[in-house]
Scaffold this active site. Sequence first.
Site, PDB file in Angstrom:
ATOM      1  N   MET A 117      39.416  36.396  41.486  1.00 29.66           N
ATOM      2  CA  MET A 117      39.997  37.450  42.317  1.00 29.66           C
ATOM      3  C   MET A 117      39.005  37.861  43.404  1.00 29.66           C
ATOM      4  O   MET A 117      39.148  38.920  44.015  1.00 29.66           O
ATOM      5  CB  MET A 117      40.387  38.653  41.452  1.00 29.66           C
ATOM      6  CG  MET A 117      41.457  38.277  40.424  1.00 29.66           C
ATOM      7  SD  MET A 117      42.376  39.671  39.794  1.00 29.66           S
ATOM      8  CE  MET A 117      41.099  40.569  38.952  1.00 29.66           C
ATOM      9  N   GLY A 118      37.996  37.034  43.651  1.00 34.05           N
ATOM     10  CA  GLY A 118      37.061  37.291  44.737  1.00 34.05           C
ATOM     11  C   GLY A 118      35.995  38.318  44.392  1.00 34.05           C
ATOM     12  O   GLY A 118      35.804  38.677  43.240  1.00 34.05           O
ATOM     13  N   TYR A 119      35.292  38.780  45.440  1.00 31.56           N
ATOM     14  CA  TYR A 119      34.106  39.630  45.311  1.00 31.56           C
ATOM     15  C   TYR A 119      33.142  38.919  44.353  1.00 31.56           C
ATOM     16  O   TYR A 119      32.752  39.435  43.310  1.00 31.56           O
ATOM     17  CB  TYR A 119      34.449  41.040  44.818  1.00 31.56           C
ATOM     18  CG  TYR A 119      33.440  42.057  45.316  1.00 31.56           C
ATOM     19  CD1 TYR A 119      33.537  42.573  46.613  1.00 31.56           C
ATOM     20  CD2 TYR A 119      32.365  42.464  44.540  1.00 31.56           C
ATOM     21  CE1 TYR A 119      32.593  43.462  47.096  1.00 31.56           C
ATOM     22  CE2 TYR A 119      31.418  43.359  45.015  1.00 31.56           C
ATOM     23  CZ  TYR A 119      31.538  43.849  46.291  1.00 31.56           C
ATOM     24  OH  TYR A 119      30.604  44.728  46.776  1.00 31.56           O
TER      25      TYR A 119
ATOM     26  N   GLY B 139      28.144  35.250  38.116  1.00 31.95           N
ATOM     27  CA  GLY B 139      28.985  34.769  37.005  1.00 31.95           C
ATOM     28  C   GLY B 139      30.046  33.809  37.529  1.00 31.95           C
ATOM     29  O   GLY B 139      30.238  32.708  36.989  1.00 31.95           O
ATOM     30  N   HIS B 140      30.713  34.216  38.609  1.00 37.48           N
ATOM     31  CA  HIS B 140      31.699  33.317  39.233  1.00 37.48           C
ATOM     32  C   HIS B 140      31.021  32.014  39.678  1.00 37.48           C
ATOM     33  O   HIS B 140      31.571  30.922  39.519  1.00 37.48           O
ATOM     34  CB  HIS B 140      32.309  33.959  40.484  1.00 37.48           C
ATOM     35  CG  HIS B 140      33.161  35.162  40.235  1.00 37.48           C
ATOM     36  ND1 HIS B 140      32.825  36.413  40.696  1.00 37.48           N
ATOM     37  CD2 HIS B 140      34.349  35.308  39.606  1.00 37.48           C
ATOM     38  CE1 HIS B 140      33.771  37.280  40.364  1.00 37.48           C
ATOM     39  NE2 HIS B 140      34.709  36.637  39.690  1.00 37.48           N
TER      40      HIS B 140
ATOM     41  N   GLN C 147      49.207  41.445  37.562  1.00 35.47           N
ATOM     42  CA  GLN C 147      48.421  41.628  36.332  1.00 35.47           C
ATOM     43  C   GLN C 147      47.752  42.997  36.281  1.00 35.47           C
ATOM     44  O   GLN C 147      47.027  43.302  35.335  1.00 35.47           O
ATOM     45  CB  GLN C 147      47.395  40.506  36.158  1.00 35.47           C
ATOM     46  CG  GLN C 147      46.206  40.563  37.105  1.00 35.47           C
ATOM     47  CD  GLN C 147      45.307  39.352  36.937  1.00 35.47           C
ATOM     48  OE1 GLN C 147      45.716  38.217  37.201  1.00 35.47           O
ATOM     49  NE2 GLN C 147      44.086  39.565  36.468  1.00 35.47           N
TER      50      GLN C 147
ATOM     51  N   GLN D 289      33.770  33.251  29.463  1.00 35.72           N
ATOM     52  CA  GLN D 289      33.872  33.884  28.144  1.00 35.72           C
ATOM     53  C   GLN D 289      33.976  35.402  28.268  1.00 35.72           C
ATOM     54  O   GLN D 289      34.463  36.083  27.371  1.00 35.72           O
ATOM     55  CB  GLN D 289      32.652  33.525  27.292  1.00 35.72           C
ATOM     56  CG  GLN D 289      32.829  33.958  25.848  1.00 35.72           C
ATOM     57  CD  GLN D 289      31.529  34.137  25.113  1.00 35.72           C
ATOM     58  OE1 GLN D 289      30.707  33.223  25.090  1.00 35.72           O
ATOM     59  NE2 GLN D 289      31.325  35.298  24.525  1.00 35.72           N
TER      60      GLN D 289
HETATM   61  P1  AMP Z   1      37.819  37.517  38.057  1.00 37.92           P
HETATM   62  O1  AMP Z   1      37.475  37.299  39.503  1.00 37.92           O
HETATM   63  O2  AMP Z   1      37.230  38.760  37.487  1.00 37.92           O
HETATM   64  O3  AMP Z   1      39.287  37.344  37.781  1.00 37.92           O
HETATM   65  O4  AMP Z   1      37.095  36.350  37.266  1.00 37.92           O
HETATM   66  C1  AMP Z   1      37.328  35.001  37.566  1.00 37.92           C
HETATM   67  C2  AMP Z   1      36.720  34.149  36.497  1.00 37.92           C
HETATM   68  O5  AMP Z   1      35.318  34.412  36.430  1.00 37.92           O
HETATM   69  C3  AMP Z   1      37.288  34.441  35.096  1.00 37.92           C
HETATM   70  O6  AMP Z   1      37.429  33.209  34.396  1.00 37.92           O
HETATM   71  C4  AMP Z   1      36.225  35.297  34.470  1.00 37.92           C
HETATM   72  O7  AMP Z   1      36.182  35.211  33.058  1.00 37.92           O
HETATM   73  C5  AMP Z   1      34.968  34.708  35.087  1.00 37.92           C
HETATM   74  N1  AMP Z   1      33.876  35.688  35.067  1.00 37.92           N
HETATM   75  C6  AMP Z   1      33.915  36.973  35.474  1.00 37.92           C
HETATM   76  N2  AMP Z   1      32.740  37.586  35.235  1.00 37.92           N
HETATM   77  C7  AMP Z   1      31.939  36.663  34.648  1.00 37.92           C
HETATM   78  C8  AMP Z   1      30.602  36.676  34.139  1.00 37.92           C
HETATM   79  N3  AMP Z   1      29.838  37.768  34.188  1.00 37.92           N
HETATM   80  N4  AMP Z   1      30.107  35.532  33.615  1.00 37.92           N
HETATM   81  C9  AMP Z   1      30.865  34.406  33.558  1.00 37.92           C
HETATM   82  N5  AMP Z   1      32.141  34.332  34.002  1.00 37.92           N
HETATM   83  C10 AMP Z   1      32.666  35.438  34.544  1.00 37.92           C
END
Ligand code: AMP
Length: 288
Positions: A30-32, A36-37, A61, A148
């Site tokens: 979802m960007g930003y 981790g991403h 969602q 995870q």
């Molecule tokens: P989001 O942008 O929050 O929807 O996350 C996109 C993907 O990045 C999802 O598969 C999340 O589980 C993963 N993600 C988000 N934060 C972390 C993190 N701190 N470490 C590893 N993966 C992450």
Amino acid sequence: MEVFKEIAELRKSLKSYRLQQLSVGLVPTMGYLHEGHLDLIRSSTNQNDITVCSIFVNPVQFNNPQDLSSYPQSISEDLDKLNDNGVSIVFMPSISEMYSQRAETVINFGKKGEIMEGKFRPDHFNGVGLVVSKLFNIVQPDKAYFGQKDLQQLVLIKLMVKDLSFDIKIEVVPTKRESDGLAMSSRNARLNADGLIIASMMYKTLKKGEEMLLNNFSIEEVLYKADVFFKSNKGINLEYFNVVDLNTFKILDSGQPDDTVALCVAANVGGVRLIDNIICDNTGSGEN
Ligand code: AMP
């Protein structure tokens, strides 16, 4: 790096790569983007010829309009990071491109989708299921990468892939943390200095719970300790702290786990909703 906003254009480009027998990895976000991403991105670029990263803040969602409207965005920084990390294609559709009409199909994950996130965010997993299956059908990747950090989402997506026979391998990437243990999240940008310190206690509570389980304390004792901690810390508004069996994905209330369990927490810190988890395998080699 190519950037597409339309499904038809993206499909056309991917078709030519597929004709060349190149493998495709998909990283939905979802960007930003944070580190981790980028761990997910790097896993994909290491394992595939072509990496597609989608950036789409999926309105269906979000059950809380305030959470949706305040979701942080930084498109030009995101594009720089993706370019620097070897992404081939960025897909950033508009809402009307993804949902030209209101989706009437409902994805119901059953009991595993009703606990924890599903209980506190009604319809959340229906929205996740819809957008992820749409992305899978649009991109048709060989592999898709998930963190995870969103453990329940990961479990449900793996089930969906099996149940609906998607020909896609789901790759799991460990949670990336700040030096104090706070799980990286786009939402952390909305925390002030105090909030950041308070939020890091979520991980410390998970670690304490893990340590207790590994030292043969019962699940009741772990839950009691967590309850006392959250009640005495006014800065954190707990939604849930649960121990779940990773095989059955059922909440455990008592006894000593004889299987791998996950400790999962969701809490509000200064109006920002955060989640985290750790896996405790009772043999002492648990993740992070
Ligand atoms: P989001 O942008 O929050 O929807 O996350 C996109 C993907 O990045 C999802 O598969 C999340 O589980 C993963 N993600 C988000 N934060 C972390 C993190 N701190 N470490 C590893 N993966 C992450």
